[in-house]
Design an enzyme around this catalytic site. Sequence first.
Site, PDB file in Angstrom:
ATOM      1  N   ASP A 151       0.840  -1.197   0.000  1.00  0.00           N
ATOM      2  CA  ASP A 151       0.000   0.000   0.000  1.00  0.00           C
ATOM      3  C   ASP A 151       0.877   1.250   0.000  1.00  0.00           C
ATOM      4  O   ASP A 151       1.384   1.672   1.038  1.00  0.00           O
ATOM      5  CB  ASP A 151      -0.917  -0.027   1.226  1.00  0.00           C
ATOM      6  CG  ASP A 151      -1.840   1.184   1.290  1.00  0.00           C
ATOM      7  OD1 ASP A 151      -1.989   1.871   0.262  1.00  0.00           O
ATOM      8  OD2 ASP A 151      -2.408   1.431   2.372  1.00  0.00           O
ATOM      9  N   CYS A 167      -8.947   8.963  -9.645  1.00  0.00           N
ATOM     10  CA  CYS A 167     -10.130   9.751  -9.280  1.00  0.00           C
ATOM     11  C   CYS A 167      -9.882  11.221  -9.592  1.00  0.00           C
ATOM     12  O   CYS A 167      -8.877  11.798  -9.161  1.00  0.00           O
ATOM     13  CB  CYS A 167     -10.458   9.576  -7.797  1.00  0.00           C
ATOM     14  SG  CYS A 167     -11.943  10.462  -7.281  1.00  0.00           S
ATOM     15  N   ARG A 211     -30.883 -12.559  13.888  1.00  0.00           N
ATOM     16  CA  ARG A 211     -31.379 -13.920  13.755  1.00  0.00           C
ATOM     17  C   ARG A 211     -32.910 -13.889  13.716  1.00  0.00           C
ATOM     18  O   ARG A 211     -33.540 -12.878  14.021  1.00  0.00           O
ATOM     19  CB  ARG A 211     -30.899 -14.781  14.917  1.00  0.00           C
ATOM     20  CG  ARG A 211     -29.403 -15.022  14.919  1.00  0.00           C
ATOM     21  CD  ARG A 211     -28.951 -15.697  16.204  1.00  0.00           C
ATOM     22  NE  ARG A 211     -29.537 -17.030  16.355  1.00  0.00           N
ATOM     23  CZ  ARG A 211     -29.363 -17.793  17.430  1.00  0.00           C
ATOM     24  NH1 ARG A 211     -28.647 -17.338  18.454  1.00  0.00           N
ATOM     25  NH2 ARG A 211     -29.910 -19.000  17.497  1.00  0.00           N
ATOM     26  N   HIS A 212     -33.488 -14.994  13.341  1.00  0.00           N
ATOM     27  CA  HIS A 212     -34.938 -15.160  13.391  1.00  0.00           C
ATOM     28  C   HIS A 212     -35.417 -15.030  14.837  1.00  0.00           C
ATOM     29  O   HIS A 212     -34.623 -15.067  15.793  1.00  0.00           O
ATOM     30  CB  HIS A 212     -35.301 -16.549  12.867  1.00  0.00           C
ATOM     31  CG  HIS A 212     -34.503 -17.630  13.546  1.00  0.00           C
ATOM     32  ND1 HIS A 212     -34.820 -18.133  14.794  1.00  0.00           N
ATOM     33  CD2 HIS A 212     -33.368 -18.274  13.168  1.00  0.00           C
ATOM     34  CE1 HIS A 212     -33.945 -19.044  15.153  1.00  0.00           C
ATOM     35  NE2 HIS A 212     -33.038 -19.154  14.180  1.00  0.00           N
ATOM     36  N   GLU A 252     -29.307 -22.238   7.659  1.00  0.00           N
ATOM     37  CA  GLU A 252     -28.391 -22.539   8.753  1.00  0.00           C
ATOM     38  C   GLU A 252     -27.410 -23.639   8.353  1.00  0.00           C
ATOM     39  O   GLU A 252     -27.668 -24.417   7.421  1.00  0.00           O
ATOM     40  CB  GLU A 252     -29.194 -22.958   9.989  1.00  0.00           C
ATOM     41  CG  GLU A 252     -28.372 -23.335  11.215  1.00  0.00           C
ATOM     42  CD  GLU A 252     -27.500 -22.202  11.763  1.00  0.00           C
ATOM     43  OE1 GLU A 252     -26.655 -21.703  11.002  1.00  0.00           O
ATOM     44  OE2 GLU A 252     -27.654 -21.846  12.941  1.00  0.00           O
ATOM     45  N   MET A 254     -24.893 -15.932  10.710  1.00  0.00           N
ATOM     46  CA  MET A 254     -24.637 -14.580  11.199  1.00  0.00           C
ATOM     47  C   MET A 254     -23.205 -14.444  11.702  1.00  0.00           C
ATOM     48  O   MET A 254     -22.576 -13.394  11.532  1.00  0.00           O
ATOM     49  CB  MET A 254     -25.628 -14.242  12.306  1.00  0.00           C
ATOM     50  CG  MET A 254     -25.654 -12.768  12.695  1.00  0.00           C
ATOM     51  SD  MET A 254     -27.124 -12.422  13.658  1.00  0.00           S
ATOM     52  CE  MET A 254     -26.679 -10.840  14.348  1.00  0.00           C
TER      53      MET A 254
END
Length: 519
Positions: free
Chosen positions: A131, A161, A259-260, A329, A398
């Site tokens: 970098d 840019c 989550r559900h 899942e 997740m």
Amino acid sequence: MSENSTFSTEDSCNSSYKPHASNLRRAGKTCSWASYMTNSPTLIVMIGLPARGKTYVSKKLTRYLNWIGVPTKVFNLGVYRREAVKSYQSYDFFRHDNEEAMKIRKQCALVALEDVKAYFTEESGQIAVFDATNTTRERRDMILNFAKQNAFKVFFVESVCDDPDVIAANILEVKVSSPDYPERNRENVMEDFLKRIECYKVTYQPLDPDNYDKDLSFIKVMNVGQRFLVNRVQDYIQSKIVYYLMNIHVHPRTIYLCRHGESEFNLLGKIGGDSGLSVRGKQFAHALKKFLEEQEIQDLKVWTSQLKRTIQTAESLGVTYEQWKILNEIDAGVCEEMTYSEIEQRYPEEFALRDQEKYLYRYPGGESYQDLVQRLEPVIMELERQGNILVISHQAVMRCLLAYFLDKGADELPYLRCPLHIIFKLTPVAYGCKVETITLNVDAVDTHRDKPTHNFPKSQTPVRMRRNSFTPLSSSNTIRRPRNYSVGSRPLKPLSPLRALDMQEGADQPKTQVSIPVV
């Protein structure tokens, strides 16, 4: 460290082996076939003026590659410069006619490249991201020469840019807090940094895809992904890098992960299956709807898995949602719809194996976390393309998604805490992701299992197996071989069983040899 010692060229090839002439490029008399080996390490070289998003791309790309299992590390030249020059005074340090500063900057580059070499040869690294601005052909040719001498592949990423608003926003968001500008006001920082950019513009030589650089492998990213130019991609990893860079964007957005709602199987302590929501799970779904309405999120997309408990959670929201099978899942195979106590009783060996190495362990007939990461890669690509989005998924899924956004390794990933009825609000920022957790005050069972505290001796660690095919992934008695064959030498012949045993037991083997990782 001198420049000559860093980039020494081997005088001759192995006299006992004379390869046939080929059309591979050669540097002098150095045999360069090794640099085209499929598994050769890759040096990603950033190019561009300051405030063009190079460090943003470097960090984001490194996070992605590590997440998919490719060992990657960033080498930021600014860090080396600040080590060499403790106190930054002004933009004068970056003038092309400041000979003393130019020597320091070149020396810093040489030191960084030596660290890249050590990372590849001693730490089994697969990809290094260099970098820096690298705006001159002289600097890029020096890097190419270094790579040829060490049989590394090179892939350039140039960020171009010319949008003044984007540049100004980048300076204010990132450079104001840079270690170069401690305790300075914004106006002074902006003025000095713009002059620093002008210093680089004097000597800036963009990549030339038509003539000088036509044989190089690179991608030009113009105006933060508005256009791309891709040239001579060499291999699978480079193609993945290109694909990833073409999917990311810098527009403000928020990602919500949850989550559900609590399911009937959650109450029973069972894993997997396709049960519906419990009473409290339905309460969470209604609370989630109220929360989203209060937030007034524009153009929010909602994704779910194809399992009943996530669909029921989304149905309560009263909005359009998309179902993704790859968000299902983790597949627990023969252990589906069992409690952990039942697994320990019926499959004690499997239970112990999973506790030893949870990320790599694959349920018999099911999946491992490593498999799940590979399955979820298309989701990550689509998430990077999206604006505001809510993903309603499952505990293991997740964990994998959070590990990507929070830059967590394979050791941490399977133990990330993702409670039921908690929303994770992720806001991408300059060099990472801001995380907030939101509780909707609906009780639920705790499905988290902490990492076991007991340690297994290496002598007791079994060979890791693909549980559904019994194919070894790796051996606990790996025979160590050189990472890359030395330039110009004959590839090593396969070892006989007796010779392999000697290598394992011998105490006089070179310390710098490392095993070849499979990507």
